[in-house]
Design a protein around this motif. Structure first.
Motif, PDB file in Angstrom:
ATOM      1  N   MET A  84       0.857  -1.024  -0.054  1.00  7.87           N
ATOM      2  CA  MET A  84      -0.072   0.173   0.017  1.00  7.87           C
ATOM      3  C   MET A  84       0.962   1.368  -0.107  1.00  7.87           C
ATOM      4  O   MET A  84       1.923   1.174   0.841  1.00  7.87           O
ATOM      5  CB  MET A  84      -0.888  -0.095   1.258  1.00  7.87           C
ATOM      6  CG  MET A  84      -1.823   1.277   1.272  1.00  7.87           C
ATOM      7  SD  MET A  84      -2.667   1.349   2.669  1.00  7.87           S
ATOM      8  CE  MET A  84      -1.723   2.086   4.108  1.00  7.87           C
ATOM      9  N   VAL A  85       0.589   2.144  -0.775  1.00  9.07           N
ATOM     10  CA  VAL A  85       1.154   3.673  -0.910  1.00  9.07           C
ATOM     11  C   VAL A  85       0.248   4.567  -0.521  1.00  9.07           C
ATOM     12  O   VAL A  85      -0.902   4.542  -0.814  1.00  9.07           O
ATOM     13  CB  VAL A  85       1.612   3.968  -2.283  1.00  9.07           C
ATOM     14  CG1 VAL A  85       2.373   5.183  -2.426  1.00  9.07           C
ATOM     15  CG2 VAL A  85       2.700   2.721  -2.735  1.00  9.07           C
ATOM     16  N   ILE A  86       0.703   5.574   0.192  1.00  8.46           N
ATOM     17  CA  ILE A  86      -0.200   6.472   0.862  1.00  8.46           C
ATOM     18  C   ILE A  86       0.306   7.595  -0.322  1.00  8.46           C
ATOM     19  O   ILE A  86       1.251   8.247  -0.104  1.00  8.46           O
ATOM     20  CB  ILE A  86      -0.024   7.074   2.207  1.00  8.46           C
ATOM     21  CG1 ILE A  86      -0.428   5.951   3.092  1.00  8.46           C
ATOM     22  CG2 ILE A  86      -0.891   8.181   2.660  1.00  8.46           C
ATOM     23  CD1 ILE A  86      -0.398   5.843   4.599  1.00  8.46           C
ATOM     24  N   HIS A  87      -0.611   8.187  -1.044  1.00  8.31           N
ATOM     25  CA  HIS A  87      -0.247   9.373  -1.672  1.00  8.31           C
ATOM     26  C   HIS A  87      -0.904  10.472  -1.156  1.00  8.31           C
ATOM     27  O   HIS A  87      -2.034  10.713  -0.593  1.00  8.31           O
ATOM     28  CB  HIS A  87      -1.120   9.306  -3.156  1.00  8.31           C
ATOM     29  CG  HIS A  87      -0.660   8.052  -3.868  1.00  8.31           C
ATOM     30  ND1 HIS A  87       0.405   8.181  -5.084  1.00  8.31           N
ATOM     31  CD2 HIS A  87      -1.115   6.745  -4.091  1.00  8.31           C
ATOM     32  CE1 HIS A  87       0.550   6.812  -5.328  1.00  8.31           C
ATOM     33  NE2 HIS A  87      -0.398   6.126  -4.996  1.00  8.31           N
ATOM     34  N   ILE A  88      -0.067  11.697  -1.111  1.00  5.11           N
ATOM     35  CA  ILE A  88      -0.455  12.921  -0.538  1.00  5.11           C
ATOM     36  C   ILE A  88      -0.601  13.957  -1.443  1.00  5.11           C
ATOM     37  O   ILE A  88       0.683  14.412  -2.423  1.00  5.11           O
ATOM     38  CB  ILE A  88       0.342  13.283   0.681  1.00  5.11           C
ATOM     39  CG1 ILE A  88       0.551  12.098   1.655  1.00  5.11           C
ATOM     40  CG2 ILE A  88       0.078  14.452   1.435  1.00  5.11           C
ATOM     41  CD1 ILE A  88       1.261  12.412   2.865  1.00  5.11           C
TER      42      ILE A  88
ATOM     43  N   ASP B 272      -5.579  -0.899  -3.491  1.00  7.17           N
ATOM     44  CA  ASP B 272      -4.905  -1.037  -2.169  1.00  7.17           C
ATOM     45  C   ASP B 272      -4.283   0.448  -1.612  1.00  7.17           C
ATOM     46  O   ASP B 272      -3.973   0.338  -0.408  1.00  7.17           O
ATOM     47  CB  ASP B 272      -3.850  -1.877  -1.865  1.00  7.17           C
ATOM     48  CG  ASP B 272      -4.290  -3.322  -2.136  1.00  7.17           C
ATOM     49  OD1 ASP B 272      -5.589  -3.525  -1.922  1.00  7.17           O
ATOM     50  OD2 ASP B 272      -3.455  -4.250  -2.759  1.00  7.17           O
ATOM     51  N   ASP B 273      -4.109   1.350  -2.384  1.00  9.31           N
ATOM     52  CA  ASP B 273      -3.584   2.591  -1.747  1.00  9.31           C
ATOM     53  C   ASP B 273      -4.652   3.633  -1.086  1.00  9.31           C
ATOM     54  O   ASP B 273      -5.668   3.282  -1.321  1.00  9.31           O
ATOM     55  CB  ASP B 273      -3.161   3.368  -3.276  1.00  9.31           C
ATOM     56  CG  ASP B 273      -1.735   2.583  -3.883  1.00  9.31           C
ATOM     57  OD1 ASP B 273      -1.139   1.582  -3.196  1.00  9.31           O
ATOM     58  OD2 ASP B 273      -1.145   3.093  -4.891  1.00  9.31           O
ATOM     59  N   LEU B 274      -3.882   4.563  -0.562  1.00 16.10           N
ATOM     60  CA  LEU B 274      -4.887   5.538   0.171  1.00 16.10           C
ATOM     61  C   LEU B 274      -4.369   6.837  -0.550  1.00 16.10           C
ATOM     62  O   LEU B 274      -3.286   7.005  -0.759  1.00 16.10           O
ATOM     63  CB  LEU B 274      -4.674   5.540   1.420  1.00 16.10           C
ATOM     64  CG  LEU B 274      -5.067   6.757   2.356  1.00 16.10           C
ATOM     65  CD1 LEU B 274      -6.750   6.621   2.440  1.00 16.10           C
ATOM     66  CD2 LEU B 274      -4.581   6.810   3.810  1.00 16.10           C
ATOM     67  N   VAL B 275      -5.357   7.756  -0.883  1.00 18.78           N
ATOM     68  CA  VAL B 275      -4.749   9.134  -1.403  1.00 18.78           C
ATOM     69  C   VAL B 275      -5.627  10.091  -0.503  1.00 18.78           C
ATOM     70  O   VAL B 275      -6.841  10.177  -0.010  1.00 18.78           O
ATOM     71  CB  VAL B 275      -5.504   9.226  -2.868  1.00 18.78           C
ATOM     72  CG1 VAL B 275      -5.352  10.607  -3.325  1.00 18.78           C
ATOM     73  CG2 VAL B 275      -5.178   7.965  -3.844  1.00 18.78           C
TER      74      VAL B 275
ATOM     75  N   HIS C  82       5.034   3.461   6.543  1.00 20.37           N
ATOM     76  CA  HIS C  82       4.247   3.591   5.362  1.00 20.37           C
ATOM     77  C   HIS C  82       5.115   4.018   4.105  1.00 20.37           C
ATOM     78  O   HIS C  82       5.928   4.776   4.351  1.00 20.37           O
ATOM     79  CB  HIS C  82       2.920   4.488   5.588  1.00 20.37           C
ATOM     80  CG  HIS C  82       2.001   3.960   6.409  1.00 20.37           C
ATOM     81  ND1 HIS C  82       1.123   2.842   6.331  1.00 20.37           N
ATOM     82  CD2 HIS C  82       1.814   4.363   7.992  1.00 20.37           C
ATOM     83  CE1 HIS C  82       0.508   2.926   7.449  1.00 20.37           C
ATOM     84  NE2 HIS C  82       0.726   3.728   8.317  1.00 20.37           N
ATOM     85  N   GLU C  83       4.684   3.504   3.032  1.00 18.28           N
ATOM     86  CA  GLU C  83       5.432   4.064   1.981  1.00 18.28           C
ATOM     87  C   GLU C  83       4.585   5.288   1.481  1.00 18.28           C
ATOM     88  O   GLU C  83       3.513   5.348   1.231  1.00 18.28           O
ATOM     89  CB  GLU C  83       5.352   2.959   0.735  1.00 18.28           C
ATOM     90  CG  GLU C  83       6.168   3.358  -0.380  1.00 18.28           C
ATOM     91  CD  GLU C  83       5.954   2.338  -1.449  1.00 18.28           C
ATOM     92  OE1 GLU C  83       6.387   2.655  -2.643  1.00 18.28           O
ATOM     93  OE2 GLU C  83       5.639   1.270  -1.226  1.00 18.28           O
ATOM     94  N   VAL C  84       5.173   6.389   1.213  1.00 16.25           N
ATOM     95  CA  VAL C  84       4.398   7.574   0.957  1.00 16.25           C
ATOM     96  C   VAL C  84       4.736   8.154  -0.379  1.00 16.25           C
ATOM     97  O   VAL C  84       6.091   8.242  -0.685  1.00 16.25           O
ATOM     98  CB  VAL C  84       4.678   8.539   2.177  1.00 16.25           C
ATOM     99  CG1 VAL C  84       3.655  10.023   1.833  1.00 16.25           C
ATOM    100  CG2 VAL C  84       4.214   8.067   3.352  1.00 16.25           C
ATOM    101  N   ALA C  85       3.978   8.564  -1.110  1.00 21.93           N
ATOM    102  CA  ALA C  85       4.313   9.266  -2.446  1.00 21.93           C
ATOM    103  C   ALA C  85       3.588  10.897  -2.252  1.00 21.93           C
ATOM    104  O   ALA C  85       2.443  10.900  -2.665  1.00 21.93           O
ATOM    105  CB  ALA C  85       3.649   8.524  -3.463  1.00 21.93           C
ATOM    106  N   PRO C  86       4.539  11.753  -2.037  1.00 17.40           N
ATOM    107  CA  PRO C  86       3.798  13.366  -1.982  1.00 17.40           C
ATOM    108  C   PRO C  86       3.807  13.695  -3.499  1.00 17.40           C
ATOM    109  O   PRO C  86       4.581  13.466  -4.463  1.00 17.40           O
ATOM    110  CB  PRO C  86       4.967  13.939  -1.361  1.00 17.40           C
ATOM    111  CG  PRO C  86       6.240  13.184  -1.836  1.00 17.40           C
ATOM    112  CD  PRO C  86       5.812  11.719  -1.762  1.00 17.40           C
ATOM    113  N   HIS C  87       2.582  14.679  -3.513  1.00 17.23           N
ATOM    114  CA  HIS C  87       2.478  15.232  -5.061  1.00 17.23           C
ATOM    115  C   HIS C  87       1.999  16.604  -4.835  1.00 17.23           C
ATOM    116  O   HIS C  87       1.039  16.887  -4.032  1.00 17.23           O
ATOM    117  CB  HIS C  87       1.389  14.639  -5.768  1.00 17.23           C
ATOM    118  CG  HIS C  87       1.550  13.079  -5.877  1.00 17.23           C
ATOM    119  ND1 HIS C  87       2.341  12.691  -6.903  1.00 17.23           N
ATOM    120  CD2 HIS C  87       1.144  12.176  -5.231  1.00 17.23           C
ATOM    121  CE1 HIS C  87       2.070  11.289  -7.049  1.00 17.23           C
ATOM    122  NE2 HIS C  87       1.530  10.870  -6.093  1.00 17.23           N
TER     123      HIS C  87
END
Length: 76
Positions: free
Chosen positions: A1-5, A45-48, A25-30
């Protein structure tokens, strides 16, 4: 799971990344919706996490796009 911000304020984005990474957590900032759309689409499975007041393409438009996916991720 990746948490996109999706957050345009760098200090807020960085704080969220640091906090979530500390919990493993694995995090992907945008910093923009455009940057998020240019990246690989999120999996189911990801969270945004979406800032509603993004410049350019708004957070509301991002949520509408997420809801229209055939297999949408969780969004908040």
């Amino acid at each position: 799971m990746v948490i996109h911000i999706l957050e345009d304020e760098p200090t807020v984005s960085e704080a969220l990344v640091l906090l979530l990474e500390q919990y493993g957590h694995e995090v992907a900032p945008h910093l923009s919706a455009e940057g998020f759309f240019a990246a690989m689409p999120p999996s189911t499975d990801d969270l945004v996490i979406v800032d509603l007041n993004l410049p350019g393409i708004s957070g509301v438009q991002v949520i509408r796009w997420l809801m229209a996916l055939s297999a949408p991720p969780v969004w908040w």
